[in-house]
Design a protein around this motif. Sequence first.
Motif, mmCIF file in Angstrom:
data_model
loop_
_atom_site.group_PDB
_atom_site.id
_atom_site.type_symbol
_atom_site.label_atom_id
_atom_site.label_comp_id
_atom_site.label_asym_id
_atom_site.label_seq_id
_atom_site.Cartn_x
_atom_site.Cartn_y
_atom_site.Cartn_z
ATOM 1 N N UNK A 36 0.284 -0.589 0.154
ATOM 2 C CA UNK A 36 -0.331 -0.064 0.126
ATOM 3 C C UNK A 36 1.258 1.274 0.102
ATOM 4 N N UNK A 37 2.059 1.721 1.345
ATOM 5 C CA UNK A 37 2.687 1.829 0.649
ATOM 6 C C UNK A 37 3.670 2.576 -0.582
ATOM 7 N N UNK A 38 4.059 1.473 -1.272
ATOM 8 C CA UNK A 38 4.843 1.611 -1.756
ATOM 9 C C UNK A 38 4.596 2.141 -3.227
ATOM 10 N N UNK A 39 2.994 1.620 -3.870
ATOM 11 C CA UNK A 39 1.893 1.851 -4.897
ATOM 12 C C UNK A 39 1.666 3.206 -4.286
ATOM 13 N N UNK A 40 0.903 2.836 -3.281
ATOM 14 C CA UNK A 40 -0.514 4.125 -3.169
ATOM 15 C C UNK A 40 0.442 5.709 -3.492
ATOM 16 N N UNK A 41 1.486 5.102 -2.533
ATOM 17 C CA UNK A 41 2.873 6.927 -1.628
ATOM 18 C C UNK A 41 2.850 7.751 -2.980
ATOM 19 N N UNK A 42 3.194 7.220 -4.341
ATOM 20 C CA UNK A 42 3.398 7.633 -5.485
ATOM 21 C C UNK A 42 1.922 8.100 -6.207
ATOM 22 N N UNK A 50 0.313 -3.228 -6.888
ATOM 23 C CA UNK A 50 -0.501 -3.673 -5.342
ATOM 24 C C UNK A 50 -0.045 -5.258 -5.556
ATOM 25 N N UNK A 53 3.842 -6.078 -6.036
ATOM 26 C CA UNK A 53 4.966 -6.262 -4.745
ATOM 27 C C UNK A 53 4.627 -6.747 -3.707
ATOM 28 N N UNK A 85 10.726 -2.113 2.653
ATOM 29 C CA UNK A 85 10.802 -1.216 1.617
ATOM 30 C C UNK A 85 12.288 -0.553 1.344
ATOM 31 N N UNK A 278 6.538 2.534 6.609
ATOM 32 C CA UNK A 278 6.301 2.033 5.810
ATOM 33 C C UNK A 278 6.128 0.812 5.438
ATOM 34 N N UNK B 113 13.967 4.631 -2.476
ATOM 35 C CA UNK B 113 13.505 3.361 -2.699
ATOM 36 C C UNK B 113 13.732 2.206 -4.084
ATOM 37 N N UNK B 121 8.593 7.463 -8.755
ATOM 38 C CA UNK B 121 8.726 8.689 -9.228
ATOM 39 C C UNK B 121 8.328 9.778 -7.762
ATOM 40 N N UNK B 122 8.430 8.819 -6.499
ATOM 41 C CA UNK B 122 8.946 9.532 -5.477
ATOM 42 C C UNK B 122 9.469 10.466 -5.000
ATOM 43 N N UNK B 200 5.585 -4.016 -10.389
ATOM 44 C CA UNK B 200 4.997 -3.001 -9.371
ATOM 45 C C UNK B 200 5.733 -2.306 -9.546
ATOM 46 N N UNK B 202 5.319 1.538 -9.320
ATOM 47 C CA UNK B 202 4.914 2.363 -8.730
ATOM 48 C C UNK B 202 4.457 3.885 -9.940
ATOM 49 N N UNK B 482 0.184 6.742 6.441
ATOM 50 C CA UNK B 482 -0.076 6.618 5.222
ATOM 51 C C UNK B 482 -0.549 5.245 5.076
ATOM 52 N N UNK B 483 -0.213 3.947 5.323
ATOM 53 C CA UNK B 483 -0.190 2.999 4.861
ATOM 54 C C UNK B 483 -1.808 2.552 5.091
ATOM 55 N N UNK B 486 -4.041 5.002 2.782
ATOM 56 C CA UNK B 486 -3.747 3.968 0.857
ATOM 57 C C UNK B 486 -5.139 3.020 0.874
#
Lengths: 315, 636
Positions: A36-42, A50, A53, A85, A278, B113, B121-122, B200, B202, B482-483, B486
């Motif tokens: 969720x963090x890796x995909x969602x944050x970006x 999801x 990952x 992460x 994360x 990461x 692109x973070x 996967x 982002x 955040x987690x 989401x």
Amino acid sequence: MQAYIIRRLILVPFTLLLISIIVFIFMRAVPGDAADVRCGAAGNFDQQCFDVVREELGLNENKVNQYFKWLGDIVLRGDFGYSLSQVSHINEELGKRIWNTAQIGILSIAFTLMIGIPVGMLSAVRSGTMLDYVLRFLAVMGLSVPNFWIATLVVIFPAVWWGVRIAPDWVGWEEPLTHLQILAIPAFIIALAGGGTIARIVRSSMLEVLRSDQVRTARAKGLRESAVVSRHVFRPSMIALFTIVGLQFSLALGGSVIMESIFNIPGMGLWVISAVGERDFMIIQAVVVIFAAWFLLITLLVDVAYAWVDPRIRY
Amino acid sequence: MAEGYWGKYWRRRVSRRRVLAGGAAVGAGAAALVAVGCGDDDDDDAAAPAATQAARATEAAEQAAEAEATEAAQAAEAEATEAAQAAEAEATEAADPIQRGGTFQHQKSAQNTTLDPSVTVTDPTWTALTYNHLLGYSLVEEEAWGDAANGWEQPDATTLVFNLEDGLKFNPNAAGGRDLTSEDVAFSYSRFPSSLSDFGSEVNQLQWGWMGVDRGASFDTPDSQTLTINLAFPWASAIPSLGSSAMAIVNREMVEAAGGGLHEVPNAGAGAYMFENIDETGNTYVRNPNYRGHSTARGRFTDEVPYIDRWEDAIIVDQAAREARLIAGDSDVLGGIDKIQAQLFDGEENVQVIQGPANDHAIMELDAFKWAQHPLLREAVSLAIDWEGIIDVVYDGEGIRGAPVGPAFSQVLPQDEIRELQQFDPARARQLWDQGGGDDVFPDGLVTVIPTFASNTRLIDFIVQSIDENLGVPTRQEPADLATYVALATAPPSEKIWHYFIAGENSLSTIPDYNALTHYVPNGYGAIFGGLYTFDHVLSAFYEDEIIAVTDEIGSELQGRYDLQGATVDPEERKEVLQDMQRYIFTNFCCVLPLPVASIQYYAMGARLRNVPAVPDIANNASMGYRRAQNMWIAG
């Protein structure tokens, strides 16, 4: 005594096992994971992101299998696995970071004693005077004011007032003075609370002894006051310190979590704070288990030392 | 066995008395150390001397900020400020000639990461510095600037032809620093589908899906300097989208040697800089010796190498620590700040605050599954919100009415029309709520999710209070990191625990002129975020037909309008389509309500920087703002 130590040592792995189960379950009970963090944050809410990952990180596996695999790796190979992460091996990162945290811990204990013992002694010897009140007020202040608040002020105010930073960016031992400067400030801030606690313990212990017959006898013998305090008052008062100093080691570790974030010290505290955000279960589990092991070890040592310095105590 | 040196100490019996005496000695010594050890050993340099230009800029900014009254005055003021800044920049350049060299002190909160630009692109800093792109896009100018490309044309709606600069080379670590060719560009753009399925990625499909590389798009490379992109379908925003940081040009051999991904492979590009070091404290960058200027100076690109020699990007987790570094002159950038912070920085000699018209977008997302069948209730919620009150209270008067198109773009609806379409009428709101049986539909009130990582608490509080006071409907607030946020936001359509949430988003900075709109349609963020699914959506198969049926009609209508604006490449026609679509959104209240946004953005930078890009370009990932401002320089 030996039987007691053996009993305690036998309990350690069971306690750690219980802690590992609790931390494993709790981390997974919270909604959201590293995917969720890796995909969602970006900003990618594509299900494929999801899925891929989670597959890559092994988060799709059965939870029980995940637990036993993680536990097995630790028990059989001492391997904490890979960060979810940060794509790094946890053991390698631990090796780099644990010493930085330990340095803060050691320094903060040193500062705690430097602050607590003299303040407590002075407060006890000058009991009921203005100096006593001032020192007790400062001790309570140290205990009450949150250290993250003091740290934030220490970081921001010198910059605002004088345009300088007293906490430089991180450097290792290749620049020893700067390195010590970086570590000393957070260690000192952590020590303020511990110092307050120790000052109060030392004061109350010394006051108890000061009122005892042995002190009256010593004074009656005509000993100088300094000799009375150092030989007949301070030494017996030290016994109470053992327990509290032991606990300070653990508190110093806890304090370092926040201090490392504020002062940007690449230790375990900074690491675990990032990991929580994360949802990096692997890092959080590793750090909690290590902190728990450290706490158990220190508690055991304190208990043993306590019995050793005070003959009245029997296990 | 001979006894070791330490053995005698381990074996020596130590008495209790001795330990206690030792403790006393430590205590006494400690007291002495405390007495002598508190000296000031701070030998940091004094702060840098005051920058006259910065003081003038700050003064001008302050004057501009004070002069806001009406919308017309705001626009005039913004223009005046821009003109003043431009004049000041010219005057500064004349009085203060360009200096070359120096190190840009950057700071960020976390390490990358991955090092693959097709996967993340973070962190746009390293993509901007170590990679080049076909072009950059300026929000301020609404114009594209050639980077790797020195010219392009669009012969028809689905064909884009680019001509590359002469003599472009990768850095020396990338395949020996060979020439960058059109095949590298085609390869880089073709990677996105496999980066998603294999790693996967982002990177949101919205950033690259418009090309249709997985739906029949193709690339022709008739020679090493010509690239033709044959889009799978027309896309009006194709040129601006190519400025996105994800559109970095990578070296094919390095990707293949690394097994398809550049996760741990730095320096696979032809950008102006190269990674020098990467560790837990941050990254450092030095010049790419193979980099040369652009054949003609355009926008922020120059005909020579960037003026700044080197970049250091320190990881500083704590916000207060980042501020302290900027104030002390140890950092050149803090980032976006609010008005209060801007006032606090006033007079700081190491800080300059850049201000200008913001390009923000904020939304109130209604869970479409819960609201789609209750048009009266949706309208009631909209009528219960004091829109102008948000501008007064949340933005301290420095705000404008938001729309599904970013305020920096000419297609946005005029403010007067938005006010007409989006009204505050508590009495009517209550009437509609009762008429629609709101208390029966939502007997337990409403639930919203509060992001603990975002700074829009005042906005959320205001809306919660508005709904409570004007509809008599309480909202339970669920805080989430955040987690959790989401996970809650993307829960399946019938399982979302919330009724609405408030999101301020910065994705406008990623995809220039259409990203705001993607929140309102199923194939953007609308479905997975807001539950606005259609039967055509790729994930609809995962849910029961009855669930999809709830939102299919309105979702299809919105998606159709969105697709139409994308296919309308004529600017004037597209503007009409976009404005019609905005009107539809404002009058149907489903299921995303645009919220007022700040009209002015403040950005804190180091005072020693000169020729800093204007807001909102300064932080924009498509133009890459200051990161790609190769004509920015360091004074002193």
